[in-house]
Design a protein around this motif. Structure first.
Motif, PDB file in Angstrom:
ATOM      1  N   UNK A   1      -9.945  14.629   9.178  1.00 20.68           N
ATOM      2  CA  UNK A   1      -8.851  15.576   8.980  1.00 20.68           C
ATOM      3  C   UNK A   1      -9.387  16.993   9.104  1.00 20.68           C
ATOM      4  N   UNK A   2      -8.490  17.931   9.001  1.00 21.80           N
ATOM      5  CA  UNK A   2      -8.888  19.335   9.045  1.00 21.80           C
ATOM      6  C   UNK A   2      -9.805  19.660   7.872  1.00 21.80           C
ATOM      7  N   UNK A   3     -10.560  20.700   8.019  1.00 19.84           N
ATOM      8  CA  UNK A   3     -11.441  21.220   6.968  1.00 19.84           C
ATOM      9  C   UNK A   3     -12.570  20.259   6.612  1.00 19.84           C
ATOM     10  N   UNK A   4     -12.979  19.413   7.563  1.00 20.45           N
ATOM     11  CA  UNK A   4     -14.140  18.562   7.346  1.00 20.45           C
ATOM     12  C   UNK A   4     -13.934  17.387   6.418  1.00 20.45           C
ATOM     13  N   UNK A   5     -12.710  17.041   6.102  1.00 21.06           N
ATOM     14  CA  UNK A   5     -12.433  15.892   5.237  1.00 21.06           C
ATOM     15  C   UNK A   5     -12.401  14.637   6.104  1.00 21.06           C
ATOM     16  N   UNK A   6     -13.075  13.589   5.646  1.00 24.01           N
ATOM     17  CA  UNK A   6     -12.989  12.315   6.359  1.00 24.01           C
ATOM     18  C   UNK A   6     -12.484  11.244   5.394  1.00 24.01           C
ATOM     19  N   UNK A   7     -11.797  10.277   5.953  1.00 26.59           N
ATOM     20  CA  UNK A   7     -11.213   9.207   5.159  1.00 26.59           C
ATOM     21  C   UNK A   7     -11.860   7.899   5.579  1.00 26.59           C
TER      22      UNK A   7
ATOM     23  N   UNK B   1     -15.174  15.086   1.091  1.00 30.18           N
ATOM     24  CA  UNK B   1     -15.383  16.439   1.604  1.00 30.18           C
ATOM     25  C   UNK B   1     -16.609  16.453   2.510  1.00 30.18           C
ATOM     26  N   UNK B   2     -16.978  17.633   2.970  1.00 29.79           N
ATOM     27  CA  UNK B   2     -18.093  17.756   3.915  1.00 29.79           C
ATOM     28  C   UNK B   2     -19.431  17.306   3.331  1.00 29.79           C
ATOM     29  N   UNK B   3     -19.529  17.227   2.011  1.00 31.54           N
ATOM     30  CA  UNK B   3     -20.764  16.749   1.382  1.00 31.54           C
ATOM     31  C   UNK B   3     -20.734  15.243   1.110  1.00 31.54           C
ATOM     32  N   UNK B   4     -19.591  14.600   1.389  1.00 39.03           N
ATOM     33  CA  UNK B   4     -19.452  13.172   1.149  1.00 39.03           C
ATOM     34  C   UNK B   4     -18.865  12.829  -0.205  1.00 39.03           C
ATOM     35  N   UNK B   5     -18.561  13.841  -1.011  1.00 42.81           N
ATOM     36  CA  UNK B   5     -17.994  13.599  -2.343  1.00 42.81           C
ATOM     37  C   UNK B   5     -16.515  13.230  -2.244  1.00 42.81           C
TER      38      UNK B   5
END
Length: 176
Positions: free
Chosen positions: A12-18, A63-67
């Motif tokens: 997704x936008x802003x570096x979020x992954x699902x 988030x971008x750190x994986x949290x």
């Protein structure tokens, strides 16, 4: 990290992954649920089990750190293998307003539909939870489905004190 986790469901936008949750995510999911202010908080143990036993039918936003910053938990109903019951959806306060709940729900149902003949999504929502009502109504609209509402559990069905009724929202049939 499993192969399923290495391939995110959605970017997704802003570096979020699902992707799929892992047992190591259980504590964060428990915290996010507790901080939501709207969900019934289950035991921390249940979130650990959920991440272990129902990872295939649940999703986590990272988030971008994986949290973990959001999640959706669910399961395929044993007596109705075409139905995904969505248990909880929550997004960390700092990440709300980005469409993550919708992305989580869409990504999860897409993944589940690849393994099961998914035609219906169910969830329960307490009266007055307008955020959840809007989320699932919008989901139904995006997927060309209708929403049928019936009370699943009355207030007096709950043995642990005052609780609002749980209204079952049955969404289907889903369009491919």
């Amino acid at each position: 990290m499993t192969a399923a986790q290495a391939e995110p469901l959605t970017e997704t936008a802003k570096g979020i992954r699902i992707d799929r949750p892992d047992v190591s995510d259980g504590a964060a999911l428990w915290r996010i649920a507790g901080d939501s202010g709207a969900l019934d908080l289950n035991s921390s143990y249940s979130y650990l089990l959920w991440c272990r036993d129902f990872a295939d039918t649940s999703a986590v936003a990272r988030d971008e750190t994986g949290e973990p910053v959001g999640f959706v938990t669910g399961y395929v109903r044993p007596e109705r293998p075409d139905t995904l019951l969505v248990w909880q959806v929550a997004v960390d306060e700092a990440h709300r307003g980005l469409g993550l709940a919708a992305a989580l729900l869409d990504g999860l149902t897409s993944r589940v539909a690849r393994r099961h003949p998914l035609t219906t999504v169910e969830t329960t929502i307490t009266p007055g939870n307008t955020a959840s009502e809007r989320l699932f109504a919008a989901y139904a609209e995006r997927h060309g489905a209708t929403v049928e509402r019936t009370v699943l559990f009355e207030a007096n069905d709950f043995p642990d004190g005052p609780h609002q009724p749980e209204v079952l929202h049955r969404i289907g049939p889903l369009s491919p």
